[in-house]
Design a protein around this motif. Structure first.
Motif, mmCIF file in Angstrom:
data_model
loop_
_atom_site.group_PDB
_atom_site.id
_atom_site.type_symbol
_atom_site.label_atom_id
_atom_site.label_comp_id
_atom_site.label_asym_id
_atom_site.label_seq_id
_atom_site.Cartn_x
_atom_site.Cartn_y
_atom_site.Cartn_z
ATOM 1 N N TYR A 14 0.847 -1.190 0.000
ATOM 2 C CA TYR A 14 0.000 0.000 0.000
ATOM 3 C C TYR A 14 0.883 1.241 0.000
ATOM 4 O O TYR A 14 1.854 1.326 0.736
ATOM 5 N N SER A 15 0.529 2.212 -0.826
ATOM 6 C CA SER A 15 1.318 3.438 -0.921
ATOM 7 C C SER A 15 0.922 4.475 0.133
ATOM 8 O O SER A 15 1.657 5.425 0.363
ATOM 9 N N LYS A 16 -0.244 4.284 0.756
ATOM 10 C CA LYS A 16 -0.742 5.243 1.755
ATOM 11 C C LYS A 16 -1.702 4.524 2.685
ATOM 12 O O LYS A 16 -2.109 3.391 2.426
ATOM 13 N N ASP A 17 -2.085 5.178 3.765
ATOM 14 C CA ASP A 17 -3.109 4.632 4.654
ATOM 15 C C ASP A 17 -4.450 4.684 3.920
ATOM 16 O O ASP A 17 -4.773 5.689 3.279
ATOM 17 N N ILE A 18 -5.219 3.596 4.026
ATOM 18 C CA ILE A 18 -6.520 3.523 3.356
ATOM 19 C C ILE A 18 -7.537 2.983 4.360
ATOM 20 O O ILE A 18 -7.248 2.056 5.110
ATOM 21 N N ASP A 28 -3.069 3.671 -5.135
ATOM 22 C CA ASP A 28 -2.978 3.184 -3.757
ATOM 23 C C ASP A 28 -1.885 2.139 -3.577
ATOM 24 O O ASP A 28 -1.631 1.708 -2.452
ATOM 25 N N LEU A 29 -1.257 1.735 -4.671
ATOM 26 C CA LEU A 29 -0.284 0.639 -4.622
ATOM 27 C C LEU A 29 1.097 1.068 -5.082
ATOM 28 O O LEU A 29 1.234 1.945 -5.935
ATOM 29 N N ILE A 30 2.097 0.410 -4.515
ATOM 30 C CA ILE A 30 3.473 0.553 -4.978
ATOM 31 C C ILE A 30 4.094 -0.838 -5.037
ATOM 32 O O ILE A 30 3.628 -1.764 -4.370
ATOM 33 N N GLU A 31 5.119 -0.976 -5.838
ATOM 34 C CA GLU A 31 5.852 -2.231 -5.936
ATOM 35 C C GLU A 31 7.167 -2.078 -5.184
ATOM 36 O O GLU A 31 7.953 -1.175 -5.475
ATOM 37 N N HIS A 58 2.868 1.228 3.240
ATOM 38 C CA HIS A 58 4.058 0.371 3.182
ATOM 39 C C HIS A 58 3.849 -1.009 3.803
ATOM 40 O O HIS A 58 4.805 -1.698 4.104
ATOM 41 N N ARG A 59 2.586 -1.393 3.982
ATOM 42 C CA ARG A 59 2.264 -2.738 4.430
ATOM 43 C C ARG A 59 1.983 -3.582 3.196
ATOM 44 O O ARG A 59 1.350 -3.114 2.254
ATOM 45 N N PRO A 60 2.432 -4.840 3.142
ATOM 46 C CA PRO A 60 2.153 -5.665 1.964
ATOM 47 C C PRO A 60 0.664 -6.015 1.856
ATOM 48 O O PRO A 60 -0.015 -6.169 2.873
ATOM 49 N N LEU A 61 0.171 -6.123 0.625
ATOM 50 C CA LEU A 61 -1.197 -6.556 0.405
ATOM 51 C C LEU A 61 -1.371 -7.978 0.905
ATOM 52 O O LEU A 61 -0.445 -8.780 0.838
ATOM 53 N N SER A 62 -2.564 -8.266 1.345
ATOM 54 C CA SER A 62 -2.932 -9.621 1.742
ATOM 55 C C SER A 62 -4.309 -9.901 1.150
ATOM 56 O O SER A 62 -5.167 -9.012 1.134
#
Length: 76
Positions: A14-18, A28-31, A58-62
């Motif tokens: 995640y690129s930001k808090d959502i 909303d995403l970054i690699e 900066h938390r990984p997607l789940s």
């Protein structure tokens, strides 16, 4: 060699808090590295999905972050 491969690959973060209930948008995403989480090649699977919980930058997607219903999959 496996450790080097994981270090070189990228995962979706995640690129930001959502907030919960928001739809996931490409901005909303970054690699980021390491590549041991959801692969960045799967990005299209998650765009437009609704978040079930608040997430932090900066938390990984789940996969468990998203609502999943058979109806959603049929409409795609």
């Amino acid at each position: 060699e496996l450790a080097a491969r994981d270090g070189a690959r990228r995962s979706l973060f995640y690129s930001k808090d959502i907030k919960r209930g928001e739809f996931l948008d490409p901005c909303d995403l970054i690699e980021l590295r390491p590549g041991r989480y959801i692969s960045s090649s799967r990005v299209e699977e998650f765009l437009g999905k609704v978040l079930m919980r608040d997430v932090q930058a900066h938390r990984p997607l789940s996969e468990s972050d998203f609502k999943s219903s058979r109806c959603e999959d049929l409409l795609r």
